[in-house]
Design an enzyme around this catalytic site. Structure first.
Site, mmCIF file in Angstrom:
data_model
loop_
_atom_site.group_PDB
_atom_site.id
_atom_site.type_symbol
_atom_site.label_atom_id
_atom_site.label_comp_id
_atom_site.label_asym_id
_atom_site.label_seq_id
_atom_site.Cartn_x
_atom_site.Cartn_y
_atom_site.Cartn_z
ATOM 1 N N ASN A 1 40.620 -56.522 40.963
ATOM 2 C CA ASN A 1 41.856 -55.780 40.658
ATOM 3 C C ASN A 1 41.912 -55.252 39.214
ATOM 4 O O ASN A 1 42.750 -54.406 38.888
ATOM 5 C CB ASN A 1 43.106 -56.620 40.954
ATOM 6 N N ASP B 1 49.231 -58.332 50.684
ATOM 7 C CA ASP B 1 48.763 -56.952 50.517
ATOM 8 C C ASP B 1 49.807 -55.943 50.999
ATOM 9 O O ASP B 1 50.585 -56.227 51.910
ATOM 10 C CB ASP B 1 47.446 -56.766 51.291
HETATM 11 C C1 IPE Z 1 43.499 -58.275 47.814
HETATM 12 O O1 IPE Z 1 44.168 -57.068 47.953
HETATM 13 C C2 IPE Z 1 43.860 -58.919 46.518
HETATM 14 C C3 IPE Z 1 45.236 -59.397 46.410
HETATM 15 C C4 IPE Z 1 46.148 -59.370 47.334
HETATM 16 C C5 IPE Z 1 45.582 -59.976 45.132
HETATM 17 P P1 IPE Z 1 43.479 -55.703 47.540
HETATM 18 O O2 IPE Z 1 44.463 -54.621 47.831
HETATM 19 O O3 IPE Z 1 42.977 -55.775 46.149
HETATM 20 O O4 IPE Z 1 42.227 -55.644 48.530
HETATM 21 P P2 IPE Z 1 41.374 -54.425 49.066
HETATM 22 O O5 IPE Z 1 41.026 -53.571 47.889
HETATM 23 O O6 IPE Z 1 42.241 -53.683 50.032
HETATM 24 O O7 IPE Z 1 40.202 -55.051 49.730
HETATM 25 C C1 IPE Z 2 48.844 -56.338 46.799
HETATM 26 O O1 IPE Z 2 49.382 -55.081 47.042
HETATM 27 C C2 IPE Z 2 49.119 -56.828 45.387
HETATM 28 C C3 IPE Z 2 47.937 -56.909 44.519
HETATM 29 C C4 IPE Z 2 46.716 -56.678 44.868
HETATM 30 C C5 IPE Z 2 48.190 -57.290 43.147
HETATM 31 P P1 IPE Z 2 48.571 -53.778 46.672
HETATM 32 O O2 IPE Z 2 48.895 -53.392 45.255
HETATM 33 O O3 IPE Z 2 47.133 -53.950 46.954
HETATM 34 O O4 IPE Z 2 49.217 -52.715 47.659
HETATM 35 P P2 IPE Z 2 48.445 -51.584 48.460
HETATM 36 O O5 IPE Z 2 47.336 -52.236 49.203
HETATM 37 O O6 IPE Z 2 47.941 -50.614 47.441
HETATM 38 O O7 IPE Z 2 49.487 -51.006 49.353
HETATM 39 MG MG MG Z 3 45.982 -53.629 48.586
#
Ligand code: IPE
Ligand code: IPE
Ligand code: MG
Length: 249
Positions: A77, A29
């Site tokens: 997502n 994340d």
């Molecule tokens: C969790 O991250 C999913 C992945 C890393 C693929 P998210 O960024 O989607 O999670 P939330 O929304 O902060 O819970």
């Molecule tokens: C995790 O990074 C990757 C995926 C969920 C695909 P994020 O895209 O959630 O990054 P933040 O949380 O917005 O910084």
């Molecule tokens: Mg995220």
């Protein structure tokens, strides 16, 4: 106590080889925030995130950790802007095509978990190819959760089991934990001992709900693209300080 910051190919001397996790799971994340801090579009963070994952896979192999699972895309997502979702799907496909040969050479065994049928057809073909080509490899078990949701995984297992009961192949009394696990996407893979989440968020976000029952959780403020060997060393060091009681005293 904190781990000494050393970046080595060899297992750092302050880690106990006999007490390494058998399976590490990561919620990668913070890609978007990483890019934002640099004044770049979110997709640049995702691109950098791929390098971080490659490095972690190699590090697990170097240090003798037999299984790694990475959360690449959750069932939630899809709710992101279309261009980000499309970028990610194309990225997954491109990376798989580019890296498969090297993963073969490194004896990596690949499995994708999640509702794969909803992914773009061209990505599905690359996924199938990667799992097929690496199925007899005996090196690290590398699992990528794509269009994965823990609730969805549990539901599809329930449906598969209920349908066997309905058709008379199975009796209700035969449903136990072992049978249930055989209907999960992760069938045959040991449960994670250590869950790492980057970017400071203290939640599971629908990842491996069943399998995580007794995983040790390690959260770091580091954003995923910056997660390197030094950070992984810190996580393993913290893991080895834990007292895993499994409900006992
Ligand atoms: C969790 O991250 C999913 C992945 C890393 C693929 P998210 O960024 O989607 O999670 P939330 O929304 O902060 O819970
Ligand atoms: C995790 O990074 C990757 C995926 C969920 C695909 P994020 O895209 O959630 O990054 P933040 O949380 O917005 O910084
Ligand atoms: Mg995220």
């Amino acid at each position: 106590m904190t781990a000494k910051p050393i970046a080595l190919q060899e297992l750092p001397a302050d880690l106990d080889r006999s007490r390494l996790p058998n399976h590490v799971a990561v919620i990668m994340d913070g890609n978007g925030r990483w890019a934002k801090r640099k004044g770049r579009p979110r997709i640049i963070g995702h691109q950098k995130g791929v390098d971080a994952l490659k490095n972690l896979l190699r590090c697990c192999r170097d240090w003798g950790i037999p299984a790694l699972t990475a959360y690449a895309f959750s069932t939630e997502n899809w709710g992101r802007p279309l261009e980000e979702v499309e970028f990610l799907m194309t990225l997954f496909e491109r990376v798989l095509r580019r890296e498969l040969q090297e993963m073969m050479a490194e004896n990596v065994k690949i499995r994708f978990v999640g509702n794969l049928e909803e992914l773009p057809k061209s990505l599905q073909s690359e996924i199938e190819r990667s799992m097929h080509d690496t199925q007899n490899n005996s090196g690290i078990q590398f699992t990528i959760a794509t269009n994965y949701g823990g609730r969805q995984e549990i539901l599809q297992a329930c449906q598969a089991i209920a349908s066997k009961v309905e058709q008379g192949y199975l009796k209700v009394e035969e449903i136990d934990e072992a049978l249930f696990e055989r209907h999960l996407y992760t069938q045959g893979i040991v449960h994670p001992d250590l869950l790492i989440r980057t970017s400071g968020e203290m939640r599971i976000s629908n990842f491996l709900l069943w399998q995580m029952a007794y995983a040790e959780i390690y959260v770091t403020q580091t954003l995923w693209p910056d997660f390197d060997r030094v950070e992984f060393h810190k996580a393993l060091f913290a893991y080895q300080q834990r007292d895993r009681r499994f409900g006992k005293v």
